[in-house]
Scaffold this motif. Structure first.
Motif, PDB file in Angstrom:
ATOM      1  N   THR A   1      66.117  61.240  48.262  1.00 37.34           N
ATOM      2  CA  THR A   1      66.167  59.785  48.434  1.00 37.34           C
ATOM      3  C   THR A   1      64.786  59.285  48.845  1.00 37.34           C
ATOM      4  O   THR A   1      63.989  60.028  49.417  1.00 37.34           O
ATOM      5  CB  THR A   1      67.172  59.372  49.522  1.00 37.34           C
ATOM      6  N   LEU A   2      64.522  58.023  48.561  1.00 38.35           N
ATOM      7  CA  LEU A   2      63.249  57.431  48.951  1.00 38.35           C
ATOM      8  C   LEU A   2      63.285  56.989  50.409  1.00 38.35           C
ATOM      9  O   LEU A   2      64.316  56.524  50.899  1.00 38.35           O
ATOM     10  CB  LEU A   2      62.934  56.209  48.082  1.00 38.35           C
ATOM     11  N   THR A   3      62.162  57.115  51.064  1.00 44.41           N
ATOM     12  CA  THR A   3      61.983  56.548  52.399  1.00 44.41           C
ATOM     13  C   THR A   3      61.490  55.113  52.217  1.00 44.41           C
ATOM     14  O   THR A   3      61.108  54.717  51.099  1.00 44.41           O
ATOM     15  CB  THR A   3      60.931  57.333  53.192  1.00 44.41           C
ATOM     16  N   PRO A   4      61.451  54.329  53.276  1.00 40.92           N
ATOM     17  CA  PRO A   4      60.871  52.985  53.161  1.00 40.92           C
ATOM     18  C   PRO A   4      59.430  53.024  52.623  1.00 40.92           C
ATOM     19  O   PRO A   4      59.060  52.198  51.783  1.00 40.92           O
ATOM     20  CB  PRO A   4      60.941  52.436  54.587  1.00 40.92           C
ATOM     21  N   LEU A   5      58.639  54.001  53.067  1.00 44.20           N
ATOM     22  CA  LEU A   5      57.274  54.133  52.548  1.00 44.20           C
ATOM     23  C   LEU A   5      57.296  54.446  51.047  1.00 44.20           C
ATOM     24  O   LEU A   5      56.482  53.922  50.277  1.00 44.20           O
ATOM     25  CB  LEU A   5      56.503  55.213  53.307  1.00 44.20           C
ATOM     26  N   GLY A   6      58.238  55.273  50.622  1.00 39.96           N
ATOM     27  CA  GLY A   6      58.371  55.593  49.201  1.00 39.96           C
ATOM     28  C   GLY A   6      58.725  54.365  48.377  1.00 39.96           C
ATOM     29  O   GLY A   6      58.186  54.150  47.289  1.00 39.96           O
ATOM     30  N   ARG A   7      59.619  53.540  48.898  1.00 46.48           N
ATOM     31  CA  ARG A   7      59.994  52.298  48.188  1.00 46.48           C
ATOM     32  C   ARG A   7      58.806  51.350  48.092  1.00 46.48           C
ATOM     33  O   ARG A   7      58.576  50.742  47.041  1.00 46.48           O
ATOM     34  CB  ARG A   7      61.167  51.618  48.889  1.00 46.48           C
ATOM     35  N   THR A   8      58.058  51.224  49.171  1.00 45.08           N
ATOM     36  CA  THR A   8      56.873  50.352  49.162  1.00 45.08           C
ATOM     37  C   THR A   8      55.841  50.866  48.162  1.00 45.08           C
ATOM     38  O   THR A   8      55.258  50.092  47.403  1.00 45.08           O
ATOM     39  CB  THR A   8      56.257  50.272  50.577  1.00 45.08           C
ATOM     40  N   THR A   9      55.626  52.171  48.150  1.00 44.35           N
ATOM     41  CA  THR A   9      54.668  52.769  47.208  1.00 44.35           C
ATOM     42  C   THR A   9      55.113  52.527  45.772  1.00 44.35           C
ATOM     43  O   THR A   9      54.302  52.129  44.919  1.00 44.35           O
ATOM     44  CB  THR A   9      54.519  54.277  47.491  1.00 44.35           C
ATOM     45  N   LEU A  10      56.396  52.735  45.504  1.00 41.30           N
ATOM     46  CA  LEU A  10      56.928  52.497  44.154  1.00 41.30           C
ATOM     47  C   LEU A  10      56.765  51.033  43.770  1.00 41.30           C
ATOM     48  O   LEU A  10      56.376  50.730  42.635  1.00 41.30           O
ATOM     49  CB  LEU A  10      58.391  52.925  44.073  1.00 41.30           C
ATOM     50  N   GLU A  11      57.050  50.119  44.674  1.00 40.97           N
ATOM     51  CA  GLU A  11      56.879  48.683  44.385  1.00 40.97           C
ATOM     52  C   GLU A  11      55.437  48.351  44.027  1.00 40.97           C
ATOM     53  O   GLU A  11      55.187  47.581  43.091  1.00 40.97           O
ATOM     54  CB  GLU A  11      57.306  47.845  45.593  1.00 40.97           C
ATOM     55  N   ARG A  12      54.488  48.916  44.755  1.00 39.19           N
ATOM     56  CA  ARG A  12      53.074  48.637  44.474  1.00 39.19           C
ATOM     57  C   ARG A  12      52.671  49.167  43.098  1.00 39.19           C
ATOM     58  O   ARG A  12      51.979  48.491  42.339  1.00 39.19           O
ATOM     59  CB  ARG A  12      52.183  49.221  45.571  1.00 39.19           C
ATOM     60  N   ILE A  13      53.127  50.371  42.777  1.00 37.97           N
ATOM     61  CA  ILE A  13      52.810  50.943  41.462  1.00 37.97           C
ATOM     62  C   ILE A  13      53.453  50.106  40.361  1.00 37.97           C
ATOM     63  O   ILE A  13      52.812  49.783  39.351  1.00 37.97           O
ATOM     64  CB  ILE A  13      53.284  52.409  41.377  1.00 37.97           C
ATOM     65  N   THR A  14      54.708  49.749  40.544  1.00 39.34           N
ATOM     66  CA  THR A  14      55.442  48.973  39.542  1.00 39.34           C
ATOM     67  C   THR A  14      54.820  47.595  39.342  1.00 39.34           C
ATOM     68  O   THR A  14      54.702  47.124  38.198  1.00 39.34           O
ATOM     69  CB  THR A  14      56.927  48.854  39.953  1.00 39.34           C
ATOM     70  N   THR A  15      54.392  46.967  40.409  1.00 41.09           N
ATOM     71  CA  THR A  15      53.734  45.661  40.303  1.00 41.09           C
ATOM     72  C   THR A  15      52.426  45.779  39.530  1.00 41.09           C
ATOM     73  O   THR A  15      52.127  44.964  38.658  1.00 41.09           O
ATOM     74  CB  THR A  15      53.482  45.075  41.712  1.00 41.09           C
ATOM     75  N   ARG A  16      51.655  46.808  39.843  1.00 38.41           N
ATOM     76  CA  ARG A  16      50.384  47.050  39.140  1.00 38.41           C
ATOM     77  C   ARG A  16      50.639  47.283  37.653  1.00 38.41           C
ATOM     78  O   ARG A  16      49.963  46.724  36.794  1.00 38.41           O
ATOM     79  CB  ARG A  16      49.670  48.243  39.772  1.00 38.41           C
ATOM     80  N   ALA A  17      51.647  48.088  37.336  1.00 35.91           N
ATOM     81  CA  ALA A  17      51.983  48.371  35.932  1.00 35.91           C
ATOM     82  C   ALA A  17      52.460  47.109  35.228  1.00 35.91           C
ATOM     83  O   ALA A  17      52.104  46.864  34.068  1.00 35.91           O
ATOM     84  CB  ALA A  17      53.057  49.461  35.856  1.00 35.91           C
ATOM     85  N   GLY A  18      53.254  46.290  35.924  1.00 36.02           N
ATOM     86  CA  GLY A  18      53.748  45.050  35.328  1.00 36.02           C
ATOM     87  C   GLY A  18      52.634  44.110  34.927  1.00 36.02           C
ATOM     88  O   GLY A  18      52.689  43.475  33.865  1.00 36.02           O
ATOM     89  N   ALA A  19      51.606  44.033  35.753  1.00 32.92           N
ATOM     90  CA  ALA A  19      50.458  43.179  35.420  1.00 32.92           C
ATOM     91  C   ALA A  19      49.756  43.684  34.162  1.00 32.92           C
ATOM     92  O   ALA A  19      49.355  42.893  33.292  1.00 32.92           O
ATOM     93  CB  ALA A  19      49.486  43.123  36.595  1.00 32.92           C
ATOM     94  N   ILE A  20      49.627  44.992  34.043  1.00 35.23           N
ATOM     95  CA  ILE A  20      48.995  45.574  32.846  1.00 35.23           C
ATOM     96  C   ILE A  20      49.878  45.333  31.625  1.00 35.23           C
ATOM     97  O   ILE A  20      49.388  44.995  30.542  1.00 35.23           O
ATOM     98  CB  ILE A  20      48.698  47.069  33.057  1.00 35.23           C
ATOM     99  N   HIS A  21      51.179  45.487  31.794  1.00 35.62           N
ATOM    100  CA  HIS A  21      52.105  45.262  30.673  1.00 35.62           C
ATOM    101  C   HIS A  21      52.006  43.823  30.161  1.00 35.62           C
ATOM    102  O   HIS A  21      52.095  43.584  28.951  1.00 35.62           O
ATOM    103  CB  HIS A  21      53.542  45.582  31.071  1.00 35.62           C
ATOM    104  N   GLN A  22      51.824  42.880  31.064  1.00 37.08           N
ATOM    105  CA  GLN A  22      51.659  41.468  30.665  1.00 37.08           C
ATOM    106  C   GLN A  22      50.448  41.309  29.753  1.00 37.08           C
ATOM    107  O   GLN A  22      50.508  40.610  28.743  1.00 37.08           O
ATOM    108  CB  GLN A  22      51.493  40.594  31.909  1.00 37.08           C
ATOM    109  N   VAL A  23      49.348  41.961  30.121  1.00 37.30           N
ATOM    110  CA  VAL A  23      48.127  41.877  29.308  1.00 37.30           C
ATOM    111  C   VAL A  23      48.346  42.544  27.951  1.00 37.30           C
ATOM    112  O   VAL A  23      47.981  41.992  26.907  1.00 37.30           O
ATOM    113  CB  VAL A  23      46.931  42.530  30.054  1.00 37.30           C
TER     114      VAL A  23
END
Length: 147
Positions: free
Chosen positions: A92-114
């Motif tokens: 299972t993810l820890t709170p730090l794991g969820r935050t890390t995943l959110e940051r990666i996903t947000t970064r990827a989403g911005a690239i996907h938009q481009v």
């Protein structure tokens, strides 16, 4: 038709390689690898055993175990008892794991938009539908008994 399929397969491999390299860069910007990103993502939906996560990712259990151990060591994930199987704990993810995943996903989403700025959503949906159909056909073929 088989020549067109061969060319499509070559294009899929090329796209997969390019997207994998891009994904490594996205994950690296957050101090992770693509393998860790994938495992964080898979267990973010629900706690999974390492074996089940490996099946979902389509890779060897041993490799997933190594990555899972790294995530636990870094405080991004934890193992919890599995009520269905004592010897196979749930990752299972820890709170730090969820935050890390959110940051990666947000970064990827911005690239996907481009990347998709000049590609109509309907074209992406059509390509995805075709790939899902092809995946289904390959799975059906694999499930057939061999002579």
């Amino acid at each position: 038709m088989s020549e067109e399929l061969a060319l499509l397969v070559a294009d899929v491999y090329e796209a997969a390689g390019l997207l994998r390299r891009m994904g490594e860069g996205v994950a690296a910007a957050e101090g992770q690898t693509q393998a860790r990103w994938q495992l964080l993502s898979v267990v973010s939906e629900e706690p999974l055993t390492v074996a089940r996560a490996a099946r979902r990712l389509g890779i060897a259990r041993q490799g997933v175990q190594r990555v899972a151990n790294d995530l636990v060591r870094e405080g991004l994930a934890d193992f919890h008892p599995n009520p269905d199987h004592r010897g196979s704990p749930l990752l299972t993810l820890t709170p730090l794991g969820r935050t890390t995943l959110e940051r990666i996903t947000t970064r990827a989403g911005a690239i996907h938009q481009v990347l998709t700025a000049d590609i109509p959503a309907a074209d992406i949906a059509a390509a995805r539908n075709l790939l899902r159909r092809l995946i289904g056909e390959v799975r059906s073929y694999e499930d057939q008994p061999t002579a």
